[in-house]
Motif scaffolding. Structure first.
Motif: not given
Ligand SMILES: NC(=O)c1ccc[n+]([C@@H]2O[C@H](COP(=O)([O-])OP(=O)(O)OC[C@H]3O[C@@H](n4cnc5c(N)ncnc54)[C@H](OP(=O)(O)O)[C@@H]3O)[C@@H](O)[C@H]2O)c1
Length: 186
Positions: A57, A60, A18
């Motif tokens: 994710t 977003v 992203a």
């Molecule tokens: N290019 C693509 O194909 C693609 C695909 C997917 C995602 N993306 C991008 O990746 C980015 C998001 O990734 P990211 O690393 O920032 O975040 P993420 O992996 O989507 O989410 C992380 C959040 O999930 C929750 N979480 C994670 N593990 C947990 C667990 N074991 N138990 C409870 N809650 C848990 C926590 O949120 P809380 O504690 O706040 O609840 C943590 O801050 C976005 O920009 C998205 O658009 C891109």
């Protein structure tokens, strides 16, 4: 028989999934579906039985739905599991919230996939799954763009993970790269 656990991503050539501020604009407002051949996207979606999604994710995705209500980025419909420590406001009956041990979350979501694949969405969540040896395959749609900055494939800190190349095919303007995760050879 159980399906595979797949980390499925589109990624810029310089390794960002992203842009800055979690932007999913890959150039001139184009989304993944504008780069990949529709048949290939449909084939991957058809092989997918469930998704396990990280909270950022999810957020977003919600933002994108607000900005582009008619956007059809991915032709998947099936069980969705959201990993988060916080309830959804308002609650969404279409999604099951999970928290805590990522191994248990993957087992629950894979079971719901009914023999098809489980997709893991989110950099942080994917890193947790890779770290725990829970991922079978990585599928990357390599997009023809350099973003310069943004969200990396995984956050810093993931141990070296050896991959076995399975296939590399051109799809539309993207290149689809499939790898098997070598679980024993870190
Ligand atoms: N290019 C693509 O194909 C693609 C695909 C997917 C995602 N993306 C991008 O990746 C980015 C998001 O990734 P990211 O690393 O920032 O975040 P993420 O992996 O989507 O989410 C992380 C959040 O999930 C929750 N979480 C994670 N593990 C947990 C667990 N074991 N138990 C409870 N809650 C848990 C926590 O949120 P809380 O504690 O706040 O609840 C943590 O801050 C976005 O920009 C998205 O658009 C891109």
């Amino acid at each position: 028989m159980s399906g595979k656990v797949v980390v499925n991503r589109c990624m810029s050539l310089d390794g960002f999934i992203a842009g800055v501020g979690h932007s999913m604009d890959w150039g001139d407002g184009r989304s993944l579906a504008d780069f990949v051949a529709p048949d290939d996207l449909a084939e991957v979606a058809a092989a997918t039985g469930a998704m396990l999604v990280g909270r950022r994710t999810w957020e977003v995705g919600e933002r994108m739905k607000e900005e582009q209500p008619d956007g059809t980025d991915y032709p998947f419909s099936g069980p969705m599991f959201l990993l988060t420590h916080r309830p959804l406001e308002p609650p969404d009956p279409e999604v099951t919230i999970l928290a805590g041990d990522v191994g248990e979350a993957v087992a629950t979501a894979l079971d719901a996939a009914g023999g098809k694949d489980l997709e893991i969405l989110g950099a942080d969540v994917a890193a947790q799954c890779l770290q725990r040896g829970l991922v079978d395959e990585v599928l990357v749609y390599l997009l023809p763009v350099l973003l310069g900055d943004g969200i990396r494939f995984t956050p810093p800190g993931l141990a070296r993970t050896a991959l076995e190349p399975l296939s590399s095919t051109r799809s539309g303007e993207a290149t689809m790269l499939r790898f098997r995760v070598r679980k024993q050879s870190r």
